[in-house]
Enzyme design. Structure first.
Site, PDB file in Angstrom:
ATOM      1  N   SER A  48       0.740  -1.124   0.003  1.00 43.90           N
ATOM      2  CA  SER A  48       0.032  -0.040  -0.103  1.00 43.90           C
ATOM      3  C   SER A  48       0.989   1.371  -0.018  1.00 43.90           C
ATOM      4  O   SER A  48       0.736   2.307  -0.808  1.00 43.90           O
ATOM      5  CB  SER A  48      -0.959   0.101   1.386  1.00 43.90           C
ATOM      6  OG  SER A  48      -0.350  -0.386   2.262  1.00 43.90           O
ATOM      7  N   HIS A 105      -2.207  -8.774   1.826  1.00 48.22           N
ATOM      8  CA  HIS A 105      -1.935  -7.564   2.526  1.00 48.22           C
ATOM      9  C   HIS A 105      -3.065  -7.549   3.537  1.00 48.22           C
ATOM     10  O   HIS A 105      -3.248  -8.089   4.331  1.00 48.22           O
ATOM     11  CB  HIS A 105      -1.837  -6.642   1.320  1.00 48.22           C
ATOM     12  CG  HIS A 105      -0.889  -5.266   1.887  1.00 48.22           C
ATOM     13  ND1 HIS A 105      -0.305  -4.968   2.983  1.00 48.22           N
ATOM     14  CD2 HIS A 105      -0.974  -4.106   1.397  1.00 48.22           C
ATOM     15  CE1 HIS A 105       0.098  -3.911   3.203  1.00 48.22           C
ATOM     16  NE2 HIS A 105      -0.190  -3.230   2.379  1.00 48.22           N
ATOM     17  N   HIS A 118       5.340 -13.050   7.195  1.00 51.34           N
ATOM     18  CA  HIS A 118       5.639 -11.338   7.048  1.00 51.34           C
ATOM     19  C   HIS A 118       6.747 -11.362   6.012  1.00 51.34           C
ATOM     20  O   HIS A 118       7.538 -12.288   6.069  1.00 51.34           O
ATOM     21  CB  HIS A 118       5.904 -10.801   8.113  1.00 51.34           C
ATOM     22  CG  HIS A 118       5.582  -9.282   7.913  1.00 51.34           C
ATOM     23  ND1 HIS A 118       6.658  -8.294   7.540  1.00 51.34           N
ATOM     24  CD2 HIS A 118       4.614  -8.516   7.982  1.00 51.34           C
ATOM     25  CE1 HIS A 118       6.038  -7.039   7.193  1.00 51.34           C
ATOM     26  NE2 HIS A 118       4.775  -7.236   7.410  1.00 51.34           N
ATOM     27  N   ARG A 157       2.793  -5.076  16.526  1.00 47.55           N
ATOM     28  CA  ARG A 157       1.580  -4.629  16.493  1.00 47.55           C
ATOM     29  C   ARG A 157       0.553  -5.634  16.915  1.00 47.55           C
ATOM     30  O   ARG A 157      -0.633  -5.220  17.363  1.00 47.55           O
ATOM     31  CB  ARG A 157       1.140  -4.005  15.126  1.00 47.55           C
ATOM     32  CG  ARG A 157       2.244  -3.066  14.699  1.00 47.55           C
ATOM     33  CD  ARG A 157       2.252  -2.714  13.199  1.00 47.55           C
ATOM     34  NE  ARG A 157       2.202  -3.903  12.440  1.00 47.55           N
ATOM     35  CZ  ARG A 157       2.027  -4.024  11.050  1.00 47.55           C
ATOM     36  NH1 ARG A 157       1.664  -2.937  10.421  1.00 47.55           N
ATOM     37  NH2 ARG A 157       2.320  -5.238  10.300  1.00 47.55           N
ATOM     38  N   ASP A 194      -2.327  -8.925  11.583  1.00 41.95           N
ATOM     39  CA  ASP A 194      -3.976  -9.042  11.082  1.00 41.95           C
ATOM     40  C   ASP A 194      -4.242 -10.207  11.965  1.00 41.95           C
ATOM     41  O   ASP A 194      -5.544 -10.740  11.993  1.00 41.95           O
ATOM     42  CB  ASP A 194      -3.797  -9.406   9.931  1.00 41.95           C
ATOM     43  CG  ASP A 194      -3.512  -8.319   8.917  1.00 41.95           C
ATOM     44  OD1 ASP A 194      -3.923  -7.128   9.187  1.00 41.95           O
ATOM     45  OD2 ASP A 194      -2.729  -8.565   7.872  1.00 41.95           O
TER      46      ASP A 194
HETATM   47  N1  CMX Z   1       0.768 -19.836   5.611  1.00 41.32           N
HETATM   48  C1  CMX Z   1       1.112 -20.790   4.761  1.00 41.32           C
HETATM   49  N2  CMX Z   1       2.032 -20.530   3.877  1.00 41.32           N
HETATM   50  C2  CMX Z   1       2.990 -19.541   4.078  1.00 41.32           C
HETATM   51  C3  CMX Z   1       2.633 -18.428   5.008  1.00 41.32           C
HETATM   52  C4  CMX Z   1       1.560 -18.683   5.833  1.00 41.32           C
HETATM   53  N3  CMX Z   1       1.111 -17.669   6.699  1.00 41.32           N
HETATM   54  N4  CMX Z   1       3.447 -17.305   5.129  1.00 41.32           N
HETATM   55  C5  CMX Z   1       4.515 -17.662   3.939  1.00 41.32           C
HETATM   56  N5  CMX Z   1       3.870 -18.792   3.687  1.00 41.32           N
HETATM   57  C6  CMX Z   1       4.667 -19.579   2.475  1.00 41.32           C
HETATM   58  C7  CMX Z   1       4.593 -18.864   1.231  1.00 41.32           C
HETATM   59  O1  CMX Z   1       3.365 -18.795   0.705  1.00 41.32           O
HETATM   60  C8  CMX Z   1       5.659 -19.127   0.414  1.00 41.32           C
HETATM   61  O2  CMX Z   1       5.282 -20.395  -0.265  1.00 41.32           O
HETATM   62  P1  CMX Z   1       5.700 -20.716  -1.810  1.00 41.32           P
HETATM   63  O3  CMX Z   1       7.306 -20.635  -1.702  1.00 41.32           O
HETATM   64  O4  CMX Z   1       5.063 -22.091  -2.175  1.00 41.32           O
HETATM   65  O5  CMX Z   1       5.127 -19.515  -2.625  1.00 41.32           O
HETATM   66  C9  CMX Z   1       7.001 -19.466   1.481  1.00 41.32           C
HETATM   67  O6  CMX Z   1       5.852 -19.716   2.616  1.00 41.32           O
HETATM   68  C10 CMX Z   1       7.774 -18.313   1.702  1.00 41.32           C
HETATM   69  O7  CMX Z   1       7.411 -17.241   1.910  1.00 41.32           O
HETATM   70  P2  CMX Z   1       7.955 -16.173   2.828  1.00 41.32           P
HETATM   71  O8  CMX Z   1       9.382 -15.759   2.210  1.00 41.32           O
HETATM   72  O9  CMX Z   1       8.049 -16.611   4.239  1.00 41.32           O
HETATM   73  O10 CMX Z   1       7.039 -15.014   2.657  1.00 41.32           O
HETATM   74  P3  CMX Z   1       6.707 -14.136   1.562  1.00 41.32           P
HETATM   75  O11 CMX Z   1       7.593 -12.627   2.153  1.00 41.32           O
HETATM   76  O12 CMX Z   1       6.730 -14.560   0.468  1.00 41.32           O
HETATM   77  O13 CMX Z   1       4.991 -13.711   1.983  1.00 41.32           O
HETATM   78  C11 CMX Z   1       3.258 -12.842   3.319  1.00 41.32           C
HETATM   79  C12 CMX Z   1       4.615 -12.921   3.076  1.00 41.32           C
HETATM   80  C13 CMX Z   1       2.890 -12.170   4.300  1.00 41.32           C
HETATM   81  C14 CMX Z   1       2.524 -12.785   1.922  1.00 41.32           C
HETATM   82  C15 CMX Z   1       3.068 -14.496   3.760  1.00 41.32           C
HETATM   83  O14 CMX Z   1       3.416 -14.921   4.896  1.00 41.32           O
HETATM   84  C16 CMX Z   1       1.569 -14.976   3.844  1.00 41.32           C
HETATM   85  O15 CMX Z   1       0.881 -15.265   2.683  1.00 41.32           O
HETATM   86  N6  CMX Z   1       0.943 -14.908   5.127  1.00 41.32           N
HETATM   87  C17 CMX Z   1      -0.628 -14.922   5.193  1.00 41.32           C
HETATM   88  C18 CMX Z   1      -1.020 -13.762   4.598  1.00 41.32           C
HETATM   89  C19 CMX Z   1      -1.070 -12.701   5.641  1.00 41.32           C
HETATM   90  O16 CMX Z   1      -1.287 -12.634   6.737  1.00 41.32           O
HETATM   91  N7  CMX Z   1      -0.913 -11.337   5.210  1.00 41.32           N
HETATM   92  C20 CMX Z   1      -0.688 -10.234   5.884  1.00 41.32           C
HETATM   93  C21 CMX Z   1       0.724  -9.471   6.235  1.00 41.32           C
HETATM   94  C22 CMX Z   1       0.768  -8.436   6.901  1.00 41.32           C
HETATM   95  C23 CMX Z   1       0.240  -7.215   5.983  1.00 41.32           C
HETATM   96  O17 CMX Z   1       0.867  -6.929   5.113  1.00 41.32           O
HETATM   97  O18 CMX Z   1      -0.840  -6.838   6.333  1.00 41.32           O
END
Ligand code: CMX
Length: 444
Positions: A244, A274, A321, A330, A376
Site C-alpha cells: 500500500s 496484504h 511477513h 503490533r 492481522d
Molecule cells: N501460511 C502458509 N504458507 C505461508 C505463510 C502462511 N502464513 N507465510 C508464508 N508462507 C509460504 C509462502 O506462501 C511461500 O510459499 P511458496 O514458496 O510455495 O510460494 C513460502 O512460505 C515463503 O514465503 P515467505 O518468504 O516466508 O513469505 P513472503 O515474503 O513470500 O510472503 C506473506 C509474506 C505475508 C505474504 C506471507 O507470509 C503470507 O501469505 N501470510 C498470510 C497472509 C497474511 O497474513 N498477510 C498479511 C501480512 C501483513 C500485512 O501486510 O498486512
C-alpha cells in the site's frame, strides 16, 4: 482556507533544511553502493532490496516497527492523549510521522481542530457513493470515495496554475489534511450504508478523530473508542516498501495528487496477502470454531484444522511477513488490549491458542521464513468483541489508518523532490546470461 497550524510551520522550517542537507549528501556520496541485487530478489518480488528512502518509520526484522525512531510502547507513553486514561490520538502520531517531533498537547489539539474543520464530505462524493451497489466490497467503495474527492485537489489545481516546485509539499499537505479529515466520515458512511439502516450519524465535536469514527459507525463505547485509537495508530505506517505505501509513493512520484495516490494504495491494501488478511484471518478463526460447534477448540483441533488449510494449498492468514522475522509488536499491542479487556472472549482464547500452535506447524512446512503472527492475527477478534462482526469492513479501518503513513510519506516525497520512480526491467533471458557469465567467471 489554508492551514495555519504548528504542524505546517514546523514542516516549513524543516523541509528546506532537509532538502539542502540531502542535496549536498547525494552530491558527495551519490556513487556509493547501498546494496547489491541478486537474481533471487529480482524474481522474488524485490524482497529486501534497499531501494527506497523513508524517514517516517523503520521496520527492523526482529524488533518490528519504530515510528520516527520510537517503538510502539514509547509512542504510547510519550504522545499527548485525549484523556489521561486514553490511548494517544493517531493524529498526534501523524504529527510525529510528518515532523519527526513529538507534538505538544496544544499542537496535537490544534491539529484535531484543523481536521474537524475540514471533515465535511462534499455532496457529490456522497452521491457517487450512494450510486454504488450496497453489496460492493467496502474497500472498493472506499477507494472510489477517495478518488471522487480528487475533483477538489489543491495540488492538482495549483500545479495546473504553475505552482513552484518548492511549494509542492505545502499543496500536498493541504490535500492530506482534507483527506485525513474526511476518511472516517466516508468509512462510517460505508459501514452504516452497507450493514445498518444507512442513517448517517453526525460527528460529535467533543470527540477526537479516532473516537469519532467509532461514534459515527454507531459504537459509543469508551473501550471501543480506545481500541479505535490504538488500531488507527498501529496500522498507520510500516516503511515505504509494503504494497500500500509503495503504491502510494509510486503513483505520487508521477506528481499525481494525494487522492490518486491513496485510492491506488487502498487497491493494493485490498489484496488477501496484504490488508485483506485481517478479514481472512477472522473468517479462518470463525471457520475453525464452527468446525467444533462454535466453542474454543483445543490445541490438537487447531493443529488439525491448520494442516487441512495448508494441505488444501492455502496460506494461514495472520501469520508470516515479508520483512519481520519475529512476532509483530503490533500484534502484541493488540493482544495486550485483548488480555486486559476481553480475556474470556472465546475468539480471543482461540487466537491465543493459535499463537502456540501455528508457528510450529508453519515451521514444519520448511519454507516459511517467519512463522510468527502478524498484525492481522488479532484485529478481527477485537473488532468482533465490540460488535463489528462484518469482516469485510476490517480492511477499511486499516485503510483509514494507513492513509496517515502514506500522506506523511507523500508530503516529504514532494518536499525532497523525490523523482519519478522508474526501476529497470530485464528479460529472463538476460538474467540467464548474467548467471552464465558469473559461473564462467568463477570457473576461470
Ligand atoms: N501460511 C502458509 N504458507 C505461508 C505463510 C502462511 N502464513 N507465510 C508464508 N508462507 C509460504 C509462502 O506462501 C511461500 O510459499 P511458496 O514458496 O510455495 O510460494 C513460502 O512460505 C515463503 O514465503 P515467505 O518468504 O516466508 O513469505 P513472503 O515474503 O513470500 O510472503 C506473506 C509474506 C505475508 C505474504 C506471507 O507470509 C503470507 O501469505 N501470510 C498470510 C497472509 C497474511 O497474513 N498477510 C498479511 C501480512 C501483513 C500485512 O501486510 O498486512
Amino acid at each position: 482556507m489554508e492551514a495555519n497550524i504548528e504542524l505546517k510551520k514546523t514542516l516549513a522550517r524543516l523541509i528546506p533544511e532537509w532538502n539542502k542537507d540531502l542535496r549536498a549528501f547525494v552530491k558527495e556520496n551519490g556513487s556509493v553502493k547501498a546494496d547489491e541485487v541478486s537474481i533471487d530478489q529480482i524474481m522474488g518480488g524485490m524482497r529486501s532490496i534497499k531501494a527506497l528512502p523513508c524517514d517516517t518509520s523503520y521496520l527492523d526484522a526482529m524488533e518490528g516497527i519504530r515510528f520516527r525512531g520510537f517503538t510502539i510502547p514509547e509512542v504510547r507513553e510519550k504522545l499527548p492523549k485525549p484523556a489521561p486514561d486514553a490511548v494517544p490520538s493517531p493524529l498526534a502520531l501523524w504529527h510525529l510521522l510528518l515532523t519527526g517531533e513529538m507534538p505538544s498537547a496544544a499542537a496535537a489539539q490544534e491539529l484535531e481542530e484543523e481536521i474537524r474543520r475540514r471533515s465535511e464530505v462534499p455532496a457529490y462524493v456522497m452521491d457517487a457513493m450512494r450510486a454504488l451497489p450496497k453489496d460492493m466490497h467496502p474497500m472498493t467503495q472506499l477507494s472510489i470515495g477517495v478518488l471522487a474527492m480528487q475533483k477538489d485537489s489543491v495540488f492538482a489545481k495549483k500545479y495546473s496554475e504553475g505552482m513552484k516546485k518548492d511549494e509542492h509539499w505545502d499543496a500536498m499537505l493541504e490535500d492530506s489534511l482534507t483527506l485525513v479529515a474526511r476518511l472516517p466520515v466516508i468509512a462510517a458512511f460505508i459501514y452504516r450504508r452497507t450493514y445498518k439502516d444507512g442513517t448517517v450519524i453526525p460527528a460529535d465535536p467533543k470527540l477526537d478523530w479516532a473516537a469519532n469514527m467509532a461514534h459515527m459507525m454507531g459504537v459509543d463505547n469508551k473501550d471501543y473508542q480506545n481500541l479505535c485509537r490504538l488500531y488507527l495508530l498501529l496500522h498507520s505506517d510500516h516503511e515505504s516498501g509494503n504494497v500500500s505505501a509503495h503504491t502510494g509513493l509510486l503513483v505520487g512520484s508521477a506528481l499525481s495528487d494525494i487522492y490518486y495516490s491513496v485510492s491506488a494504495a487502498l487497491n493494493g491494501l485490498a489484496g488477501p496477502l496484504h490488508g485483506l488478511a485481517t478479514q481472512e484471518c477472522l473468517n479462518w478463526i470463525l471457520g475453525l470454531m464452527k468446525a467444533y460447534g462454535g466453542r474454543t477448540p483445543t490445541k490438537e483441533e487447531v493443529e488439525k484444522y491448520a494442516w487441512e488449510t495448508l494441505n488444501a494449498g492455502h496460506v494461514i492468514p495472520g501469520f508470516g511477513h515479508a520483512v519481520l522475522r519475529n512476532t509483530d509488536p503490533r500484534y502484541v499491542a493488540q493482544s495486550d488490549f485483548g488480555a486486559k479487556y476481553l480475556p474470556e472472549d472465546p475468539i480471543y482464547k482461540t487466537v491465543t491458542t493459535m499463537l502456540e500452535v501455528i508457528p510450529p506447524v508453519l515451521r514444519q512446512l520448511g519454507k516459511v521464513k517467519n512463522p510468527w503472527p502478524n498484525v492481522d492475527a488479532m484485529t478481527g477478534c477485537l473488532q468482533q468483541h465490540y460488535g463489528i462482526t462484518e469482516t469485510d469492513f476490517y480492511t477499511v479501518i486499516f485503510g483509514v489508518s494507513r492513509a496517515l503513513g502514506i500522506t506523511a510519506q507523500a508530503v516529504w516525497a514532494r518536499g525532497i523532490h523525490f523523482p519519478l520512480e522508474r526501476p529497470k526491467s530485464v528479460t529472463t533471458r538476460m538474467l540467464k546470461d548474467i548467471a552464465a557469465k558469473s559461473k564462467a567467471g568463477a570457473a576461470a
